[in-house]
Scaffold this active site. Structure first.
Site, PDB file in Angstrom:
ATOM      1  N   GLY A 254       0.853  -1.180   0.000  1.00 50.08           N
ATOM      2  CA  GLY A 254       0.000   0.000   0.000  1.00 50.08           C
ATOM      3  C   GLY A 254       0.891   1.232   0.000  1.00 50.08           C
ATOM      4  CG  MET A 256       8.632   1.207   2.041  1.00 53.67           C
ATOM      5  SD  MET A 256       8.448  -0.393   2.893  1.00 53.67           S
ATOM      6  CE  MET A 256       9.997  -0.385   3.813  1.00 53.67           C
ATOM      7  CD  GLU A 289       3.323   3.634   5.103  1.00 47.45           C
ATOM      8  OE1 GLU A 289       4.493   3.403   5.441  1.00 47.45           O
ATOM      9  OE2 GLU A 289       2.477   2.722   4.949  1.00 47.45           O
ATOM     10  CD  GLU A 311       4.758  -2.592   9.041  1.00 46.63           C
ATOM     11  OE1 GLU A 311       3.781  -1.830   9.131  1.00 46.63           O
ATOM     12  OE2 GLU A 311       5.745  -2.311   8.341  1.00 46.63           O
TER      13      GLU A 311
HETATM   14 ZN   LIG Z   1       3.839  -0.230   7.916  1.00 49.81          ZN
END
Ligand SMILES: [Zn+2]
Length: 823
Positions: A254, A256, A289, A311
Site C-alpha cells: 500500500g 512504504m 507511514e 507494523e
Molecule cells: Zn507499515
C-alpha cells in the site's frame, strides 16, 4: 539468497558501516543502469565479511585502493577479505532494472510512453541497486546523486542540494537502515507546501497530474493534521527534514515508510469517483507511514523477529491518529470490521505465529510474517495494552523508548522495559500470553448468571486476561436500539469469569460482548442476543457496535456455526438501512466470497441473486452521488446476472441519478459482463482503446483472463506461470481475473495444473510478486475434496518453496472449513 539471522548477527559484530555515497546513471539503457558506490566502514582488522551485491557487470572495484577481482562478487554477495580498521570500498557497476517492484523498478506509462523509476530495497534487495550491508541494524548515512534525462525530476530521502546538467544531488541522510533508502524519478508532477517549518511535497507521474491537483489540498490537510498530532504525542519532533509523499506505479505495498520520501501505490490518486471509506483508508495509510518515522525509521527493530515493533505500532497509531486528528473519526469502526478480520484469519491458519516471534530464521521467513498478525493482531493487542496500563503511561513509555534508541535499533525487551517503568506494572506475564503465543481465544457470553466463557483452540491451550466492554442495548419507542450502558470488566485467564455487574442491570434487548472493541478474540453472544441479531442489527444506532456484531456474525459463518443462507437473509434485511459505507463494502465483499465458497453449485445462483437484491435495495434508497450509492452499485455489479441492465448502464441508460459511470465503473461493469459471457475480447480492446491508461491496461489484463473461452484461459494461465516480461501488477491482475464461480467447468483442468506448475512459477518470480501470484491463482473456488488431495500431495514434497508452502497450507485450511460448512 536470503540473509539468515546468524549471518546478520556475525556481520554486525565485525563491521560498523558509516556511509554510502551512490551515484546512479539512469540515462544509459532500457535494461540496465550504472551505479558508482563508495562504502565507508570500520571493521575488525584482518577480518572477512560480505555485502549484498547483484551486478550485471563490474567496471572497477577497489578496497582501500587495492583492486578486488570481479569474481569476488558471486551468488548475490561480494566477499571481502583482509579488512582494515577503516575501509573504503569503491565499485562501479552495471545493474539491472526490475519489473517486479523490488530493486530499481522501471515502468513505462501506456498513457504517454513516459518512463518512471522507483527504488524499493525491502526486504533484502539492496544488492540489486548497490553493494551494501543489507540488514536493519547496520544503519548508515546515504548520500545520493542521480544522472537523469533532462526533462526528469528526481526525489530521494535526503534534501535536494542541486540539480544541474541532468545531475540531481541530495544531502546525506541521517543514519538509516538500507531497506529505507529510496528514490522516485521520471517526468514527475510535483505540488509543494509547508507546515510548521517542515517542507511538504507530493509527487506523481505526469498522467495523473490533474488527479493529484484535485486532491492535493485534502492530502496536505491530512498530512498536517497527522504531523500536529504526532508532535503532541511525542517529545521528539519529526526527525527527517522534509516530508515528501510520492505515488508510484506498480508498487507492491500500500505504501512504504522511507524517511523523508514516503511512497504510496498510485492507485491512491483517484481518477474516478471513490467512496469515503476509500478516502479514509488513504488517510489511514498516510497516518500509518508517518507513525513509522518514529517507529521503524528513527528507532528500528534490530532484526526482523521484531517486525511487529514496526507494523503493529504503525497500524495502531495510524488508526488512532486518523480517528483523533482527521475528519475520519470512524477509523476504529473500519479497524473492527476489516483489519481485525484479517488478523483473525491469519491467526487461525496453520502458519500462525506469535505477534513477536522469539526468532525469525531468515529474510524469507520475515517476508512471510508481513501478515494480518504482525499488523492487525499486533495493533489490537496494543489497544488492549493501552486499556491495561492507561494512555498516559503508554505514551510516556514510548517517549522514553524513542529517547533511548534514536537513530539506532531496539528490541521487544527494550520497549517492555520502558513501558514497565512508565506504568509501574509488571508486563512480563502480559507480554508472554499476548505477544509470545500464537492463536486466538473465543469469548462466549452467557447470562443468569452473567459470565464470559473462554476457550482456546486445539494445540494452543493459552487463555488470556482481557479488559473488555459488555454493552447493554435497549429498544427505544421509536424503534432504534441504543446503548444503555457499557460494563467494563476484567476477564481472567480462566475458563469462566462471572460478571456480577451485568446481573445487577435489568435485562437488555442485546448484550454485546466486546462493546467498544477493546480486546482481540473471537466473539460469540449469548443465545438470546444471537437470536435477536437479525431484528436488532438494522436498528442499532452505534456504528462501532454494528461493526462488532457484523464481524462476529461473519466469523460464525466462516466457522460453519451459522449457515451462509442465514447470512444472505440478514444482508437482505440489514444492509439496505446500513449508513456506514465501510460496513456496506465489507459485508458485500465478505458475503460474496462466502457465497462463492460456502454454497453449492445448486444453491449459489439464488444466493447471489439475493446479494444483488440487497445491493439493489440499498442503491434505491441511497442519496444520489454519495458513497453509499457507489458502494451499492459496485456490490450490485459484482453479483447480478442481469446483463441487459449492465449493458444499459454502459450505454447511459437506466443509470441511477447521481451515479457517474466513469472510467473505473465502466471497467467494473465490463468485467462482470465478460465473466457472464456477455462481452468478449473485442469489447475489452474497444474499452482499452477508449482508456489507454495504466489503470486501463490493468483492467484489460484482468478482463482478458476472465473471458470464458478455452483459448483465453490458456493464454492467461501461460502469463501467470511463465511470462516474466509482464510486470508484477499485470501478473497480479491476470491471476485475480482467472477464477470465477460462474466458470467452474471451464477452468476445472487448471485445478490440478495449479499444483503441478506453481513450483516452477516460484522459480521465475521473486519475493512479494511470487507470493501474490501464488495466492491470487489458487483454485479457492474449486471447493472439492479432490483439490485438497492435490494440495496434500504438493505439501508432502520436501523441496517446496517456503513461500508457496505457506500459501498452499493456508488456502487449503480455508477450503477445509468451507467443505465442513457445506456438508
Ligand atoms: Zn507499515
Amino acid at each position: 539468497m536470503p540473509l539468515t539471522r546468524s549471518e546478520a548477527t556475525a556481520r554486525a559484530a565485525i563491521v560498523d558501516v558509516h556511509s554510502y555515497e551512490v551515484h546512479l546513471d539512469v540515462t544509459a539503457a532500457e535494461e540496465t543502469f550504472g551505479a558508482r558506490t563508495v562504502v565507508r566502514f570500520g571493521a575488525r582488522p584482518g577480518a572477512s565479511t560480505f555485502l549484498e551485491f547483484e551486478p550485471v557487470r563490474i567496471q572497477s572495484m577497489t578496497l582501500n585502493g587495492a583492486r578486488v577481482p570481479a569474481e569476488a562478487a558471486t551468488g548475490g554477495r561480494l566477499e571481502l577479505t583482509g579488512l582494515a580498521e577503516e575501509n573504503e570500498l569503491v565499485v562501479a557497476a552495471t545493474m539491472r532494472y526490475s519489473n517486479d517492484g523490488e530493486g530499481l523498478h522501471r515502468y513505462t506509462d501506456p498513457a504517454d510512453g513516459n518512463v518512471y523509476l522507483y527504488q524499493h530495497l525491502f526486504i533484502n534487495n539492496g544488492g540489486r541497486v548497490l553493494p551494501c550491508f543489507d540488514q536493519p541494524d547496520m544503519k548508515a548515512s546515504f548520500q545520493v546523486a542521480v544522472t537523469a534525462p533532462a526533462d526528469w525530476k528526481v526525489a530521494a530521502n535526503g534534501e535536494l542540494i542541486s540539480a544541474a546538467d541532468g545531475v540531481w544531488r541530495f544531502a546525506p541522510t541521517k543514519p538509516i537502515s538500507t531497506y529505507l533508502a529510496s528514490l522516485f524519478a521520471g517526468p514527475l508532477h510535483v505540488v509543494t507546501d509547508e507546515h510548521d517549518g517542515i517542507p511538504l511535497a507530493l509527487y506523481v507521474r505526469a498522467a495523473l497530474a490533474a488527479d493529484l491537483d484535485r486532491d492535493a489540498e485534502e492530502l496536505f490537510t491530512i498530512t498536517k493534521q497527522c504531523l500536529d498530532r504526532y508532535h503532541e504525542m511525542f517529545d521528539i519532533r519529526y526527525p527527517f527534514g522534509h516530508y515528501q509523499q510520492a505515488f508510484a506505479p506498480e508498487f507492491n505495498f500500500g505504501a512504504m515508510e522511507y524517511p523523508g520520501l514516503v511512497v504510496f501505490r498510485d492507485e491512491m490518486i483517484y481518477r474516478s469517483a471513490v467512496t469515503e471509506s476509500q478516502r479514509e483508508s488513504r488517510a489511514n495509510v498516510i497516518a500509518h507511514e508517518m507513525a513509522h518515522m518514529w517507529f521503524g525509521d528513527l528507532v528500528t527493530m534490530a532484526w526482523w523477529d521484531d517486525l511487529w515493533l514496526n507494523e503493529s505500532f504503525a497500524e495502531y497509531l495510524g488508526t488512532r491518529v486518523a480517528a483523533e486528528a482527521t475528519r475520519f473519526t470512524g477509523a476504529w469502526t473500519t479497524f473492527a470490521m476489516q483489519r481485525k478480520a484479517w488478523g483473525l484469519r491469519a491467526d487461525q491458519h496453520p502458519s500462525t505465529h506469535p505477534v513477536a516471534p522469539i526468532e525469525v530464521a531468515d529474510t524469507d521467513q520475515a517476508l512471510l510474517n508481513f501478515d494480518g498478525i504482525s499488523y492487525a493482531k499486533g495493533a489490537a493487542t496494543l489497544k488492549q495494552l493501552v486499556a491495561f496500563v492507561g494512555d498516559e503511561a503508554f505514551l510516556a513509555g514510548l517517549n522514553d523508548h524513542f529517547a533511548a534508541h534514536a537513530y539506532g535499533n531496539a528490541t521487544l525487551a527494550d520497549l517492555l522495559a520502558a513501558l514497565t517503568k512508565s506504568s509501574g506494572r509488571d508486563l512480563a506475564g502480559w507480554s508472554d500470553v499476548w505477544l509470545r503465543r500464537a492463536q486466538v481465544n473465543t469469548l462466549r457470553m452467557s447470562l443468569s448468571p452473567a459470565a464470559v466463557e473462554q476457550t482456546a483452540p486445539e494445540g494452543y491451550p493459552t487463555l488470556r486476561p482481557h479488559k473488555i466492554g459488555i454493552g447493554l442495548f435497549d429498544r427505544a419507542p421509536d424503534g432504534s436500539v441504543n446503548r444503555r450502558t457499557t460494563v467494563l470488566a476484567e476477564v481472567d485467564a480462566e475458563p469462566r469469569t462471572l460478571i456480577p455487574a451485568v446481573d445487577g442491570e435489568p435485562a437488555a434487548d442485546l448484550v454485546l460482548l466486546n462493546d467498544g472493541d477493546l480486546t482481540y478474540a473471537k466473539i460469540r453472544l449469548d443465545d438470546a442476543s444471537t437470536a435477536a441479531v437479525s431484528t436488532v442489527l438494522p436498528l442499532l444506532s452505534d456504528s462501532l457496535a454494528r461493526a462488532v456484531l457484523w464481524a462476529a456474525t461473519l466469523d460464525a459463518v466462516v466457522d460453519g456455526e451459522r449457515p451462509v443462507a442465514e447470512l444472505v437473509t440478514l444482508v437482505l434485511t440489514a444492509l439496505p438501512v446500513e449508513s456506514e459505507v465501510v460496513i456496506v463494502e465489507d459485508v458485500l465483499r465478505a458475503t460474496r466470497s462466502l457465497v462463492d465458497r460456502y454454497s453449492t453449485r445448486e444453491t449459489r445462483p439464488a444466493a447471489l441473486e439475493l446479494v444483488a437484491q440487497a445491493a439493489d435495495r440499498l442503491l434505491a434508497v441511497s442519496e444520489p452521488g454519495g458513497s453509499r450509492q457507489l458502494a451499492a452499485a459496485r456490490g450490485l455489479i459484482g453479483a447480478t446476472a442481469q446483463t441487459g441492465r449492465l449493458r444499459g448502464w454502459l450505454a447511459g441508460e437506466g443509470v441511477p441519478e447521481g451515479l457517474a459511470i466513469d472510467d473505473d465503473l465502466r471497467w467494473l461493469i465490463l468485467y462482470r459482463l465478460v465473466v457472464l459471457g456477455a462481452a468478449d475480447l473485442d469489447g475489452i480492446d474497444a474499452e482499452y482503446a477508449r482508456d489507454r491508461s495504466a489503470t486501463g491496461a490493468q483492467w484489460a489484463a484482468r478482463c482478458r483472463a476472465a473471458v470464458p473461452s478455452a483459448e483465453a484461459k490458456a493464454a492467461a494461465w501461460q502469463s501467470i506461470v511463465a511470462d516474466t516480461t509482464l510486470s508484477n501488477r499485470l501478473v497480479e491482475m491476470t491471476a485475480s481475473g482467472f477464477w470465477h464461480s460462474e466458470q467452474l467447468d471451464l477452468v476445472a483442468p487448471y485445478v490440478s495444473r495449479y499444483f503441478a506448475e506453481m513450483p516452477a512459477m516460484m522459480r521465475v518470480r521473486s519475493g512479494m510478486s511470487a507470493e501474490k501470484t501464488a495466492k491470487y491463482a489458487y483454485p479457492e473456488l474449486s471447493v472439492d475434496p479432490e483439490t485438497r488431495r492435490y494440495a496434500a500431495e504438493l505439501l508432502a514434497r520436501e523441496d517446496l518453496d517456503p513461500i508457496l508452502r505457506r500459501v498452499v497450507q493456508d488456502s487449503d485450511d480455508d477450503m477445509r472449513r468451507a467443505l465442513q460448512a457445506r456438508f
